[in-house]
Design an enzyme around this catalytic site. Structure first.
Site, PDB file in Angstrom:
ATOM      1  N   ASP A 315       0.947  -1.189   0.122  1.00 39.91           N
ATOM      2  CA  ASP A 315       0.074  -0.064   0.285  1.00 39.91           C
ATOM      3  C   ASP A 315       0.719   1.378   0.053  1.00 39.91           C
ATOM      4  O   ASP A 315       2.088   1.253   0.330  1.00 39.91           O
ATOM      5  CB  ASP A 315      -0.858   0.019   1.288  1.00 39.91           C
ATOM      6  CG  ASP A 315      -0.023   0.032   2.351  1.00 39.91           C
ATOM      7  OD1 ASP A 315       0.817  -0.782   2.764  1.00 39.91           O
ATOM      8  OD2 ASP A 315      -0.600   0.750   3.566  1.00 39.91           O
ATOM      9  N   GLU A 316       0.135   2.369  -0.268  1.00 40.05           N
ATOM     10  CA  GLU A 316       0.949   3.698  -0.178  1.00 40.05           C
ATOM     11  C   GLU A 316       2.140   3.788  -0.871  1.00 40.05           C
ATOM     12  O   GLU A 316       3.152   4.149  -0.084  1.00 40.05           O
ATOM     13  CB  GLU A 316       0.716   4.224   1.161  1.00 40.05           C
ATOM     14  CG  GLU A 316      -0.458   4.180   1.847  1.00 40.05           C
ATOM     15  CD  GLU A 316      -0.655   4.494   3.293  1.00 40.05           C
ATOM     16  OE1 GLU A 316      -1.536   5.451   3.729  1.00 40.05           O
ATOM     17  OE2 GLU A 316       0.117   4.124   3.982  1.00 40.05           O
TER      18      GLU A 316
END
Length: 794
Positions: A315-316
């Protein structure tokens, strides 16, 4: 006396329906699929001579653990188990012995019968026996007659096979004994996955034998040895809990960058990351050494963690390092990768093959999802039901975490309403002939990040008002409880990824003003009227078969920016039982009042039987803050306070320049329950007295509570003034006394049918508005029921 509600009984061999009758009043959470109590009631009496016998499989240490917990619940000094009795008090019969390592498809069903002959628990496997024994332990009650278990027949199995809790040991390191205690809670809640977040920007907690520089340079000396991790796996296995490790790749990699900068997409040197947020260091997909590193590391991980899944995070990803590297950009052109998302998908394909070679399946967050990956991967969603719906529609499997973030202080009712399956609009957003509409756009600035933008549409039809809301980039959702507080003042409610969302806005001509209540925090907002109904995004709805096959559960998430070992239990328990019920129980077990009643019982039980420390941790923090062991006045003050909800606390720290590891979690806000139970109950009494001004019992209950809080102000003020850490709450102590006095006046006036002038009402609203502001990361919850009381004067 326990109310006797019944469900249709069904045998273990049957498939349980998704729907069942509402939950009853037995102190059980999660509520079982089928509960039948005899019409005549009755209970089986336990004595200190009770016997427990387990047959059919060897459950290492289970008998001694369960007896120890019974001893804690009863206060009896139970003697060590003797030779098996012909008629044991509690008999556990397991149909077949299976591999003790829990699997995603382990059979967790059980049948429980309590009658005059004793307690009989039957299960196909050890895992059903473990789940059923938690039910038995919850049923043991110390009554006026003695220690009893009510007569009951229960047939039970979980609605979803994946029911977990993510715990972040990377941002704030958690000692092994703290981790084990949370596993005890996970098992007690009949959940079955401990998702262990072991690496992140702020720390590497997995001791690697091949790459010791990781823990030597990037952990501040706080990491888990391989033997400690094996011990945690063994501990969890004995309780029927899977351990799914998470090693973040290719982002959240600042810790790797400190230890092994040669693997990163931009040259070092790097320093340990002390802040919270999203950072730039990324592994270099064009470097074959990166994949050799991952392969070797995964060999170590799989040797410790036997679960079929390994979580890679994913993620991210901030693509800045990839975009700024001429080498990586050339690599992308050579491989026909058009953007950073395609590059991450290519990276994940390589990682997935490495995991497959180690006989493991990949799980990752939403960003991992890509049609080129094999359908054996699992997607964990922080982006919500619509993202999960898209995953399921494309025949990938997924689990939900949105709405189950327990590091955010939210009401238990909000988590309880969070249905994992995506919900359709059922045409309710379509305007019918003869209906009138009005649409309004709004902008709500946040304390960190971009402003929230969207629009809502109100439809007036023959059956009253209905409406929907369109947040920018999100699927349309219907709103509820639309109320016009005046010809121009509007409110409604809708659950969002941020928490409960309630506009309190004034609509005049073409202008919108007011605030949005996000959780318990007011965010000023403004907007304007739209000329026409906007076009929205339809919810992503899989077929019923796709839902059944592909949405396999969810996980509560406890990220650790605001969590350390001294406060973790106050954040996680007892609210995790609410998430557990949503994932275990039938879909229509949704009565929040009933849930809160049982949650209170399980809170006590979890403390006594399981050994959870939410109350102990709060007491210790309050003693430290008060500089005294007599913390009764501080406890009473805490009853009317709540931590600021949503991400408000994190964003306030960010604005103050304290959003980092060095910010101490030493405020009262750090151990306050996510919601004030006392104010919630007061609010119900307010509803009663508004509905019936002659309800003198409700009025009396309100007066008693308000007088208690008012009288406490003088007692708590010396504690507040004597502690620099409590002094920021001084104004709130004064406001509690003032608002309690206001509430007493309002209740008395309501009973006497007394009216207030417009000026008096406006003055009280101003006073309430001032008291509603966040102070030292807390909110004065008493404002809400008093606002309701004041609005009842028309």
């Amino acid at each position: 006396m326990l109310l006797q509600r019944t469900l249709l009984a069904c045998c273990l061999s049957m498939t349980f329906s998704t729907f069942a009758a509402p939950a009853g009043d037995l102190p059980l959470m999660p509520w079982p699929q089928s509960v039948v109590q005899p019409s005549g009631g009755g209970a089986y009496a336990l004595t200190p001579q009770l016997t427990l016998h387990i047959s059919g499989d060897h459950l290492e240490g289970a008998e001694s653990r369960w007896r120890a917990r019974i001893a804690r619940q009863t206060g009896w000094p139970l003697l060590p188990a003797s030779a098996s009795s012909d008629h044991p008090s509690i008999q556990v019969q397991i149909a077949q012995a299976v591999d003790p390592i829990p699997q995603p498809d382990s059979d967790e069903s059980y049948h429980l019968l309590v009658n005059s002959d004793g307690v009989l628990l039957k299960a196909n496997t050890r895992f059903g026996a473990m789940r059923g024994m938690e039910t038995v332990l919850q049923l043991i009650e110390n009554t006026e007659k003695g220690t009893e278990i009510p007569y009951v027949t229960i047939d039970d199995k979980p609605r979803f096979p994946w029911r977990g809790v993510l715990i972040d040991s990377a941002r704030h390191f958690l000692p092994i004994e703290t981790v084990k205690r949370q596993i005890d809670g996970i098992a007690a809640a009949r959940m079955n996955v401990f998702h262990w977040h072991l690496t992140d920007d702020q720390g590497w907690r997995f001791a690697s034998s091949h790459y010791p520089q990781l823990q030597e340079k990037a952990s501040d000396g706080l990491y888990y040895t391989q033997q400690q991790m094996r011990d945690v796996v063994r501990y969890a296995t004995q309780r029927g809990v899977r351990v799914v490790p998470e090693i973040d790749l290719p982002g959240h990699a600042s810790a790797i960058a400190v230890a092994m900068p040669e693997l990163m997409s931009a040259p070092g040197p790097y320093q340990m990351e002390r802040g919270w947020g999203v950072f730039k260091p990324l592994l270099d997909p064009s470097n074959d050494a990166v994949f050799r590193f991952i392969d070797t590391l995964m060999g170590e991980v799989t040797a410790i963690f036997p679960d079929p899944y390994i979580h890679i995070g994913g993620d991210e990803v901030d693509p800045s390092q990839w975009n700024d590297s001429t080498r990586i950009q050339q690599f992308m052109r050579d491989h026909g990768l058009k953007d950073s998302h395609a590059l991450q998908a290519w990276f994940n394909q390589r990682v997935e093959k490495i995991l497959a070679a180690h006989q493991r399946r990949m799980i990752g967050w939403d960003e991992v999802y890509h049609p080129d990956l094999p359908k054996s991967i699992l997607i964990q969603s922080w982006q919500g039901q619509d993202a999960l719906g898209t995953v399921a529609k494309n025949d990938f499997r997924g689990i939900l975490s949105t709405g189950f973030y327990l590091d955010q202080p939210q009401t238990a009712a909000y988590h309880y309403r969070n249905e994992p399956w995506p919900q359709g609009l059922n045409g309710a957003d379509q305007v019918q002939a003869g209906e009138q509409t009005q649409s309004w756009q709004f902008t709500m600035p946040r304390l960190k990040g971009s402003a929230l933008k969207g629009s809502f549409t109100l439809i007036e039809g023959k059956n009253g008002w209905r409406g929907f809301i369109d947040f920018s980039g999100k699927a349309r959702r219907m709103v509820s409880d639309i109320r016009w507080l005046s010809p121009t003042q509007l409110t409604f409610s809708v659950d969002t990824w941020m928490g409960p969302f309630q506009p309190m806005v004034t609509l005049t001509q073409d202008k919108l003003t007011g605030y949005m209540l996000v959780g318990n925090v007011r965010y000023p907002t403004e907007g304007s009227k739209l000329a026409q109904v906007p076009t929205g995004i339809a919810p992503s709805l899989p077929t019923p078969q796709q839902l059944q096959n592909n949405l396999i559960g969810g996980e509560a998430a406890l990220w650790a920016e605001n969590v350390n070992s001294r406060v973790i239990d106050t954040r996680l328990w007892p609210r995790a039982f609410v998430v557990a019920e949503r994932l275990w129980s039938a879909k229509d077990v949704t009565d929040s009042d009933n849930m809160y009643q049982r949650l209170s019982a399980v809170d006590r039980w979890g403390t006594i039987s399981v050994g959870l420390q939410q109350h102990q941790q709060a007491e210790v923090q309050m003693m430290r803050l008060a500089n005294s062991s007599d913390i009764t006045p501080l406890r009473i003050l805490a009853e009317v306070l709540e931590p600021a909800q949503y991400y408000t606390r994190q964003h306030l720290k960010f604005q103050a320049g304290h959003y980092d590891y060095f910010e101490p979690l030493n405020r009262l806000a750090d151990v306050l329950p996510a919601e004030s139970n006392a104010v919630r109950l007061l609010d119900k009494q307010v509803d009663r007295v508004i509905a019936n001004r002659a309800d003198h019992a409700a009025a009396h209950a309100i007066r008693q509570q308000l007088q208690r809080w008012q009288n406490n102000s003088d007692a708590v003020m010396p504690l507040i003034l004597g502690s620099y850490q409590l002094k920021p709450l001084q104004q709130q102590v004064q406001q509690v006394a003032e608002l309690s006095r206001m509430g007493l006046d309002l209740v008395n006036a309501l009973e006497r049918n007394q009216a207030y002038g417009a000026g008096e009402v406006a003055q009280m609203h101003t006073q309430l508005d001032a008291a509603a502001q966040v102070q030292d990361e807390t909110v004065l919850a008493l404002v809400r029921p008093l606002e309701k009381l004041l609005r009842s004067f028309k």
